[in-house]
Write a protein that holds these residues in place. Structure first.
Motif, short mmCIF file in Angstrom:
data_model
loop_
_atom_site.label_atom_id
_atom_site.label_comp_id
_atom_site.label_asym_id
_atom_site.label_seq_id
_atom_site.Cartn_x
_atom_site.Cartn_y
_atom_site.Cartn_z
N PHE A 1 12.03 2.54 7.01
CA PHE A 1 11.47 1.76 7.32
C PHE A 1 10.74 0.84 6.31
O PHE A 1 10.81 1.21 4.96
N GLY A 2 10.14 -0.20 6.47
CA GLY A 2 9.82 -1.26 5.18
C GLY A 2 8.44 -2.06 5.76
O GLY A 2 8.31 -2.09 6.76
N GLY A 3 8.57 -3.10 4.81
CA GLY A 3 7.40 -4.33 5.00
C GLY A 3 7.22 -4.86 3.90
O GLY A 3 7.69 -4.74 2.82
N SER A 4 6.66 -6.34 4.02
CA SER A 4 6.60 -7.11 2.81
C SER A 4 5.63 -6.75 1.81
O SER A 4 5.55 -7.13 0.92
N LYS A 5 4.67 -6.16 2.31
CA LYS A 5 3.45 -5.65 1.16
C LYS A 5 3.44 -4.01 1.14
O LYS A 5 3.70 -3.14 2.20
N ARG A 6 3.54 -3.61 0.12
CA ARG A 6 3.82 -2.28 -0.41
C ARG A 6 2.72 -1.53 0.05
O ARG A 6 1.47 -1.87 0.09
N ILE A 7 2.73 -0.35 0.51
CA ILE A 7 1.75 0.54 1.04
C ILE A 7 1.52 1.49 -0.15
O ILE A 7 2.38 1.87 -0.83
N GLU A 8 0.39 2.38 0.06
CA GLU A 8 0.06 3.49 -0.65
C GLU A 8 1.24 4.46 -0.86
O GLU A 8 1.66 4.98 0.07
N GLY A 9 1.56 4.50 -1.96
CA GLY A 9 2.59 5.68 -2.27
C GLY A 9 4.11 5.06 -2.33
O GLY A 9 4.82 5.84 -2.73
N GLU A 10 4.19 3.85 -1.74
CA GLU A 10 5.56 3.21 -1.72
C GLU A 10 5.87 2.59 -3.15
O GLU A 10 4.98 1.81 -3.81
N THR A 11 7.11 3.10 -3.80
CA THR A 11 7.39 2.53 -5.15
C THR A 11 8.21 1.36 -5.15
O THR A 11 8.66 0.72 -3.97
N GLU A 12 8.19 0.57 -6.07
CA GLU A 12 8.71 -0.81 -6.20
C GLU A 12 10.30 -0.60 -5.97
O GLU A 12 11.04 -1.41 -5.15
N VAL A 13 10.86 0.31 -6.26
CA VAL A 13 12.39 0.66 -6.13
C VAL A 13 12.63 0.76 -4.60
O VAL A 13 13.52 0.04 -4.18
N GLY B 1 11.38 14.18 2.72
CA GLY B 1 11.06 14.81 1.37
C GLY B 1 10.10 14.43 0.43
O GLY B 1 9.80 13.00 0.62
N SER B 2 9.41 15.15 -0.01
CA SER B 2 8.16 14.65 -0.89
C SER B 2 8.67 13.80 -2.12
O SER B 2 7.78 12.84 -2.54
N LYS B 3 10.10 13.83 -2.61
CA LYS B 3 10.39 12.76 -3.34
C LYS B 3 11.40 11.66 -2.75
O LYS B 3 12.05 11.05 -3.51
N ASP B 4 11.25 11.73 -1.35
CA ASP B 4 12.23 10.52 -0.84
C ASP B 4 11.73 9.45 -1.12
O ASP B 4 10.41 8.83 -1.25
N ASP C 1 3.80 14.69 22.06
CA ASP C 1 3.28 15.63 20.78
C ASP C 1 4.29 15.02 19.70
O ASP C 1 5.44 15.10 19.81
N VAL C 2 3.73 14.97 18.44
CA VAL C 2 4.50 14.72 17.35
C VAL C 2 4.21 15.78 16.19
O VAL C 2 2.87 15.96 15.94
N ALA C 3 5.10 16.01 15.40
CA ALA C 3 5.20 17.04 14.39
C ALA C 3 5.58 16.64 13.05
O ALA C 3 6.63 15.35 13.04
N TRP C 4 5.34 17.12 11.97
CA TRP C 4 5.57 16.87 10.54
C TRP C 4 6.47 17.76 10.01
O TRP C 4 5.75 19.03 10.05
N HIS C 5 7.41 17.57 9.23
CA HIS C 5 8.03 18.77 8.37
C HIS C 5 8.32 18.00 7.16
O HIS C 5 9.29 16.87 6.91
N GLU C 6 7.93 18.38 6.03
CA GLU C 6 8.02 17.94 4.74
C GLU C 6 8.91 19.12 3.82
O GLU C 6 8.39 20.11 3.74
N SER C 7 9.88 18.59 3.14
CA SER C 7 10.57 19.42 2.10
C SER C 7 10.13 18.98 0.51
O SER C 7 10.56 18.02 0.22
N GLU C 8 9.32 20.05 0.35
CA GLU C 8 8.70 20.04 -1.13
C GLU C 8 9.92 19.79 -2.32
O GLU C 8 10.84 20.69 -2.42
#
Length: 315
Positions: free
Chosen positions: A194-206, A254-257, A278-285
């Motif tokens: 997903f995206g957006g015109s204004k960067r959100i917290e944690g979103e990189t410039e790349v 992924g945490s480095k995605d 119901d929504v669940a979260w899975h993160e690959s460190e």
């Protein structure tokens, strides 16, 4: 005197993967081979291709896992899969996805329908969404003999990675707006884009740059640019998450995605909404974007596969 045409300049390059030129041309630097359908000896999964629209070229690849003898009347959940690639790369028949959906069908015990939609920029959006919706409705109609005989459409799942997860979101909104038909039990969002015109917290410039370039060529007529609700489901004017047409959802990243921040924001918005599911979260460190496609045998990829399998099973 005739003027020489201006050289086609590179607008964006992912080293070793692809280049996008200002003309909209996409050059594959490491194009995966196309694999035929058939029997996969490693998993026992059979696959076949079905053309849904000869005029547009829309097709699907079906995957039927090895059937157990007992109980003979047990039917399989049906999982419709949408491949990633920024709407411009890959296919259901590419080695990248054929070698992922085969073991997915086997491990989860699902009859999988992998959608081969038209690609941008030759076919700008909404072609990909229209193709995906047509394929989903076709699968839910049980016109194919495999689905009719072996599929349990009372247990219909959607899954996709990256841009494919973006497609899943669009399909859920369409299903909800179409009187809840087809009825989707669960959705798996693998490293959603997903995206957006204004960067959100944690979103990189790349990440913001990659998103802007891809979206510009995939959907040149987008109202609002990267704040088009199809790319930014949290933008003003976008349909609220409670409109999602499924009962359960699993969001993975992924945490480095590159797109971690957007995926997390999407998950949190769904969790905080009035959506009754119901929504669940899975993160690959420590893992990057769609790492499980490039190194499926690593431990984190196996853990992710186990989580998807458990989700389909109801856990």
């Amino acid at each position: 005197m005739a003027m020489e045409p201006a050289p086609d300049e590179v607008d964006f390059e992912s080293p070793g993967h692809f280049r996008i030129y200002k003309s909209g041309r996409v050059e594959h630097l490491n194009k995966p081979p196309v694999l035929p359908a058939g029997l996969d000896e490693a998993t026992g999964v059979k696959s076949k291709d079905v053309v849904l629209d000869a005029e547009t070229g829309l097709s699907v690849r079906l995957y039927l896992p090895k059937l157990q003898h007992e109980p003979s009347n047990k039917k399989l959940p049906v999982l419709v899969f949408f491949h990633g690639g920024g709407f411009m790369l890959e296919s259901a028949a590419s080695a990248t996805y054929h070698t992922y959906v085969n073991p997915l069908a086997a491990a989860a015990g699902v009859l999988a329908v992998s959608v081969c939609y038209r690609l941008a920029p030759r076919h700008p959006l909404p072609a990909v969404y229209e193709d995906s919706w047509a394929a989903l409705r076709w699968a839910a109609s049980a016109q194919d003999e495999w689905i009719a005989e072996h599929g349990d459409l009372g247990r219909l799942f959607l899954a996709g990675d990256s841009a494919g997860a973006n497609i899943v979101h669009d399909m859920l909104l369409r299903a909800s707006g179409d009187g809840g038909s087809p009825r989707v039990e669960g959705a798996v969002m693998l490293h959603p884009w997903f995206g957006g015109s204004k960067r959100i917290e944690g979103e990189t410039e790349v990440a913001a740059e990659v998103t802007a370039v891809f979206w510009k060529y995939a959907c040149p007529g987008a109202v609002g640019g990267v704040d088009d609700p199809r790319l930014n489901p949290l933008a003003p004017g976008a349909l609220a998450p409670e409109k999602l047409g499924c009962a359960r959802m699993l969001v993975c990243t992924g945490s480095k995605d590159w797109f971690y921040a957007r995926g997390r924001a999407y998950y949190e918005a769904v969790a905080a909404s009035a959506w009754p599911g119901d929504v669940a979260w899975h993160e690959s460190e420590g893992e990057e974007h769609v790492f499980f496609l490039e190194k499926p045998e690593c431990e984190k990829a196996k853990q992710l596969m186990d989580r998807v399998v458990a989700f389909v099973a109801g856990a």
